[in-house]
Design a protein around this motif. Structure first.
Motif, PDB file in Angstrom:
ATOM      1  N   PHE A  24      39.603  25.197   7.599  1.00 11.63           N
ATOM      2  CA  PHE A  24      39.510  24.236   8.692  1.00 11.63           C
ATOM      3  C   PHE A  24      38.337  24.528   9.626  1.00 11.63           C
ATOM      4  N   ILE A  25      38.026  25.792   9.823  1.00 14.47           N
ATOM      5  CA  ILE A  25      36.931  26.140  10.740  1.00 14.47           C
ATOM      6  C   ILE A  25      35.567  25.901  10.112  1.00 14.47           C
ATOM      7  N   GLU A  26      35.466  26.119   8.803  1.00  3.05           N
ATOM      8  CA  GLU A  26      34.177  25.999   8.114  1.00  3.05           C
ATOM      9  C   GLU A  26      33.562  24.610   8.278  1.00  3.05           C
ATOM     10  N   ALA A  27      34.398  23.583   8.265  1.00  3.38           N
ATOM     11  CA  ALA A  27      33.878  22.218   8.332  1.00  3.38           C
ATOM     12  C   ALA A  27      33.270  21.885   9.686  1.00  3.38           C
ATOM     13  N   LEU A  28      33.537  22.712  10.695  1.00  7.12           N
ATOM     14  CA  LEU A  28      32.949  22.494  12.022  1.00  7.12           C
ATOM     15  C   LEU A  28      31.511  23.003  12.082  1.00  7.12           C
ATOM     16  N   ARG A  29      31.168  23.914  11.173  1.00  6.90           N
ATOM     17  CA  ARG A  29      29.863  24.568  11.237  1.00  6.90           C
ATOM     18  C   ARG A  29      28.757  23.678  10.682  1.00  6.90           C
ATOM     19  N   ILE A  30      27.520  24.010  11.059  1.00  3.72           N
ATOM     20  CA  ILE A  30      26.367  23.230  10.601  1.00  3.72           C
ATOM     21  C   ILE A  30      25.463  24.056   9.692  1.00  3.72           C
ATOM     22  N   ASP A  31      25.904  25.284   9.358  1.00  5.51           N
ATOM     23  CA  ASP A  31      25.075  26.159   8.526  1.00  5.51           C
ATOM     24  C   ASP A  31      25.787  26.539   7.238  1.00  5.51           C
ATOM     25  N   SER A  32      26.714  25.710   6.795  1.00  4.32           N
ATOM     26  CA  SER A  32      27.516  26.033   5.613  1.00  4.32           C
ATOM     27  C   SER A  32      26.692  25.986   4.329  1.00  4.32           C
ATOM     28  N   LEU A  33      27.020  26.893   3.400  1.00  5.28           N
ATOM     29  CA  LEU A  33      26.502  26.784   2.047  1.00  5.28           C
ATOM     30  C   LEU A  33      27.249  25.646   1.368  1.00  5.28           C
ATOM     31  N   ALA A  34      26.534  24.801   0.647  1.00  5.48           N
ATOM     32  CA  ALA A  34      27.173  23.623   0.047  1.00  5.48           C
ATOM     33  C   ALA A  34      26.512  23.286  -1.282  1.00  5.48           C
ATOM     34  N   PHE A  35      27.157  22.385  -2.020  1.00  8.59           N
ATOM     35  CA  PHE A  35      26.586  21.898  -3.273  1.00  8.59           C
ATOM     36  C   PHE A  35      26.964  20.429  -3.433  1.00  8.59           C
ATOM     37  N   LYS A  36      26.251  19.748  -4.323  1.00  8.94           N
ATOM     38  CA  LYS A  36      26.529  18.338  -4.578  1.00  8.94           C
ATOM     39  C   LYS A  36      27.603  18.226  -5.650  1.00  8.94           C
ATOM     40  N   GLY A  37      28.799  17.902  -5.214  1.00 10.28           N
ATOM     41  CA  GLY A  37      29.921  17.754  -6.128  1.00 10.28           C
ATOM     42  C   GLY A  37      30.294  16.305  -6.315  1.00 10.28           C
ATOM     43  N   PRO A  38      31.253  16.036  -7.190  1.00 14.70           N
ATOM     44  CA  PRO A  38      31.705  14.651  -7.386  1.00 14.70           C
ATOM     45  C   PRO A  38      32.321  14.102  -6.108  1.00 14.70           C
ATOM     46  N   GLN A  39      32.225  12.809  -5.925  1.00 15.56           N
ATOM     47  CA  GLN A  39      32.693  12.189  -4.693  1.00 15.56           C
ATOM     48  C   GLN A  39      34.191  12.363  -4.497  1.00 15.56           C
ATOM     49  N   TRP A  40      34.943  12.358  -5.611  1.00 15.51           N
ATOM     50  CA  TRP A  40      36.395  12.517  -5.477  1.00 15.51           C
ATOM     51  C   TRP A  40      36.742  13.881  -4.886  1.00 15.51           C
ATOM     52  N   LEU A  41      35.957  14.916  -5.237  1.00 19.13           N
ATOM     53  CA  LEU A  41      36.208  16.256  -4.716  1.00 19.13           C
ATOM     54  C   LEU A  41      35.897  16.315  -3.227  1.00 19.13           C
ATOM     55  N   ALA A  42      34.768  15.724  -2.830  1.00 15.15           N
ATOM     56  CA  ALA A  42      34.400  15.697  -1.416  1.00 15.15           C
ATOM     57  C   ALA A  42      35.446  14.942  -0.599  1.00 15.15           C
ATOM     58  N   SER A  43      35.930  13.822  -1.149  1.00 21.23           N
ATOM     59  CA  SER A  43      36.947  13.031  -0.446  1.00 21.23           C
ATOM     60  C   SER A  43      38.264  13.803  -0.349  1.00 21.23           C
TER      61      SER A  43
ATOM     62  N   GLY B  56      31.045  19.235  11.401  1.00 22.94           N
ATOM     63  CA  GLY B  56      29.683  19.639  11.694  1.00 22.94           C
ATOM     64  C   GLY B  56      28.744  18.953  10.717  1.00 22.94           C
ATOM     65  N   TYR B  57      27.524  18.703  11.142  1.00 20.41           N
ATOM     66  CA  TYR B  57      26.598  17.949  10.293  1.00 20.41           C
ATOM     67  C   TYR B  57      26.243  18.737   9.033  1.00 20.41           C
ATOM     68  N   LEU B  58      26.267  18.026   7.906  1.00 20.64           N
ATOM     69  CA  LEU B  58      25.878  18.602   6.623  1.00 20.64           C
ATOM     70  C   LEU B  58      24.941  17.617   5.945  1.00 20.64           C
ATOM     71  N   ASP B  59      23.706  18.039   5.723  1.00 22.67           N
ATOM     72  CA  ASP B  59      22.698  17.170   5.125  1.00 22.67           C
ATOM     73  C   ASP B  59      23.173  16.720   3.741  1.00 22.67           C
ATOM     74  N   PRO B  60      23.338  15.419   3.520  1.00 20.88           N
ATOM     75  CA  PRO B  60      23.817  14.927   2.222  1.00 20.88           C
ATOM     76  C   PRO B  60      22.873  15.254   1.074  1.00 20.88           C
ATOM     77  N   ASN B  61      21.595  15.467   1.389  1.00 19.32           N
ATOM     78  CA  ASN B  61      20.648  15.853   0.339  1.00 19.32           C
ATOM     79  C   ASN B  61      20.848  17.311  -0.092  1.00 19.32           C
ATOM     80  N   TYR B  62      21.496  18.095   0.768  1.00 11.34           N
ATOM     81  CA  TYR B  62      21.766  19.505   0.480  1.00 11.34           C
ATOM     82  C   TYR B  62      23.067  19.656  -0.297  1.00 11.34           C
TER      83      TYR B  62
END
Length: 343
Positions: free
Chosen positions: A221-240, A257-263
């Motif tokens: 729950f706390i990770e989603a507030l951050r703006i410096d998270s490590l991320a990957f482009k996954g399927p939309q169903w997983l993100a949802s 927290g903002y996450l660049d969709p290109n990242y």
């Protein structure tokens, strides 16, 4: 990084600057060590064992944290390989640190003849208290914060003290103090572990898994507030799916927290937290059903190395007694022969 209200340098010795971040991490490690030593005394485990565990575990954790971070940000390092070793420039991940420390612990614990799960249970409170204290290093450095918020939200809604609110003013924009959220969550988790380990139903390894479950719930729950998270482009169903699980935070007045969709669109730490929770719960259930003689947390802890030494000592002592008995029998026989000759 914005303008710091707190000086990250505690003091200097000549040209060497000693930073608050290092002192805070060191304090967390020391408190964790003391907790493990104190609990270890109940089971007769020497304090030197936990000191060795710390001395080897800390560098292993740092290496693991760096490898984890580099692995998920390889694009920025593949053309500048030597930058991989510039850890002072930042770039570590807590899950990587845990992986590195656990690998080191498995090796050391087995070499000392202890059962890994029993030692892991003792060290679980040490891990969470180290994280609880260590997060305040992020506060001093004004890093690992969350997305934008308002001063009113921090002061009036969360009722945070002024020194925290002011430090969360980064370049004129107030940010979520995610370091504080995680630190408080870990404090509650520490108290929970203290209560759990005194319960008779607790089996070996389950306190360790309870730590991972509790920490991972908070991290999700706390990770989603951050703006410096490590991320990957996954399927939309997983993100949802991940966003749907996080949605209760929206009801409490928090925002992503903002996450660049290109990242990327899936935060790695969130996904890993979910995987760890599921695996830990399954592992506890399966062990309960398949292993009939699981030791309780309160059962004695014995090192197989000590048993081997005791067995060797017992064998040596027994052999000595046999030899002494044989020598006594020989002496008695000699005495009887001499008396018969005199007669």
């Amino acid at each position: 990084m914005g303008t710091l209200l707190l000086d990250p340098i505690a003091f200097s010795i000549g040209s060497i600057a000693v930073r608050w971040y290092g002192l805070i991490l060191g304090t967390g490690a020391l408190v964790g060590l003391l907790l493990a030593i104190r609990e270890g005394k109940r089971f007769g485990i020497p304090q030197e064992f936990f000191m060795d565990l710390l001395l080897l575990g800390v560098p292993s954790a740092i290496i693991g944290a760096r490898i984890y971070f580099v692995a998920f940000t390889w694009e920025q390092y593949k053309d500048n390989f030597w930058d991989v070793f510039k850890i002072w420039e930042g770039g570590i991940a807590i899950y990587g640190a845990l992986i590195g420390a656990i690998i080191c612990a498995v090796i050391l614990v087995r070499r000392r003849g202890y059962n890994f799960w029993r030692i892991a249970d003792i060290c679980a409170p040490s891990l969470i208290v180290g994280q609880m204290i260590g997060r305040w290093g992020n506060f001093v450095n004004q890093e690992a914060y969350g997305g934008p918020t308002t001063e009113a939200f921090l002061s009036d809604y969360l009722h945070l003290p002024a020194f925290i609110v002011n430090q969360m003013n980064v370049e004129g924009i107030f940010r979520h103090p995610t370091f504080l959220y995680e630190s408080v969550w870990n404090l509650v988790g520490l108290l929970l572990l203290f209560v759990l380990r005194r319960q008779k139903f607790l089996r070996s390894g389950e306190l360790f898994f309870s730590y991972f479950i509790w920490y991972s719930i908070g991290r999700f729950f706390i990770e989603a507030l951050r703006i410096d998270s490590l991320a990957f482009k996954g399927p939309q169903w997983l993100a949802s799916f991940v966003d749907g699980l996080w949605s209760p935070m929206l009801w409490l007045g928090f925002e992503h927290g903002y996450l660049d969709p290109n990242y990327g669109n899936v935060r790695i730490s969130q996904l890993l937290a979910l995987v760890i929770i599921v695996i830990a719960i399954i592992f506890i259930i399966v062990r309960r059903r398949t292993v009939s003689d699981l030791p309780r947390y309160s059962d004695p802890i014995v090192s197989t190395k000590n048993q081997e030494i005791e067995n060797v000592s017992s064998t040596t002592a027994l052999n000595k007694k046999v030899l002494d008995a044989k020598e006594n029998d020989t002496d008695i026989s000699k005495t009887e022969d001499e008396e018969q000759k005199k007669e």
